[in-house]
Enzyme design. Structure first.
Site, PDB file in Angstrom:
ATOM      1  N   ARG A  41       2.876 -10.122  -3.523  1.00  0.00           N
ATOM      2  CA  ARG A  41       2.079  -9.220  -2.697  1.00  0.00           C
ATOM      3  C   ARG A  41       0.634  -9.302  -3.148  1.00  0.00           C
ATOM      4  NH1 ARG A  41       4.042  -3.148  -2.289  1.00  0.00           N
ATOM      5  NH2 ARG A  41       2.935  -2.868  -4.245  1.00  0.00           N
ATOM      6  N   SER A 110       9.652  -3.305   5.853  1.00  0.00           N
ATOM      7  CA  SER A 110       9.461  -1.995   5.243  1.00  0.00           C
ATOM      8  C   SER A 110       9.771  -0.900   6.249  1.00  0.00           C
ATOM      9  CB  SER A 110       8.007  -1.830   4.772  1.00  0.00           C
ATOM     10  OG  SER A 110       7.721  -2.713   3.712  1.00  0.00           O
ATOM     11  N   LYS A 139       0.930   1.589  -4.047  1.00  0.00           N
ATOM     12  CA  LYS A 139       0.889   1.532  -2.576  1.00  0.00           C
ATOM     13  C   LYS A 139       0.651   2.936  -2.049  1.00  0.00           C
ATOM     14  CE  LYS A 139       3.130  -1.249   0.993  1.00  0.00           C
ATOM     15  NZ  LYS A 139       2.751  -0.482   2.175  1.00  0.00           N
TER      16      LYS A 139
END
Length: 208
Positions: A41, A110, A139
């Site tokens: 990521r 997600s 996040k």
């Protein structure tokens, strides 16, 4: 490989949480500690840098026969022949990604509600990530999900469910009642000086 994926200890990379080392060393140590799947990521770097990082990490994951997933970037996944991609709610729809990547690649989505999870399954996702389960600093745009909601999602779809968001040795036991297929972690592994031991502890706590 796609039909035999072990989602139990899913590592999501974040170089910002590393402690005086490099991502390549730590990914390898994490795999040695029991990580079963790795997602790269990278939200704030250019395409060339992302590509170069992904190429190096893929050499490591290939060495240990651990699947490599790319977050968001279908182009990077294609360029390095990664095992799949992970998509957010604001990314490309899973069915379109499937058309691009083909049937053999892993696609994760997600989700934070049963409706989102069921939609992901209908669109051909192989698994869903559900969270954020607990407060997380990695996040800040993730919706909060309750344990009851996690259970509802697990019971309402037939594809694997991976919990994510602030999971640690302290709270992992709270997730066991949901009968999920895996946990996705960032800081709980990469934020430790001894990444291998951290991974071993989490694997033991999740499996036992």
């Amino acid at each position: 490989m796609k039909n035999n994926i072990d989602y139990s200890l899913y590592l999501v990379t974040d170089r910002d949480v590393l402690m005086d080392t490099d991502i390549y060393t730590e990914v390898e140590q994490a795999i040695k500690g029991g990580v079963t799947l790795v997602q790269i990521r990278e939200k704030s770097i250019g395409t060339l840098e992302f590509y170069n990082i992904a190429v190096k990490i893929k050499c490591i994951t290939d060495k240990y026969k651990v699947p490599l997933i790319i977050n968001d970037r279908i182009d990077i996944a294609q360029a390095i022949d990664a095992d799949g991609v992970h998509l957010g709610q604001n990314d490309m729809p899973a069915d379109i990604a499937r058309c691009i990547l083909g049937s053999n690649k892993i696609i994760g989505v997600s989700t934070s509600t049963l409706v989102e999870a069921q939609k992901a399954e209908r669109q051909g996702a192989d698994y869903v990530g559900v969270g954020a389960m607990f407060p997380t600093t990695t996040k800040d745009d993730a919706s909060a999900v309750t344990i009851n909601c996690l259970k509802e999602i697990k019971q309402g779809i037939s594809i694997p469910v991976v919990a994510i968001g602030g999971i640690s040795e302290i709270n992992i036991a709270l997730l066991k009642t949901a009968n999920i297929d895996g946990i996705a972690v960032v800081s709980a592994i990469l934020g430790n000086k001894d990444v291998k031991t951290a991974a071993e502890k989490l694997e033991g706590l999740f499996r036992n």
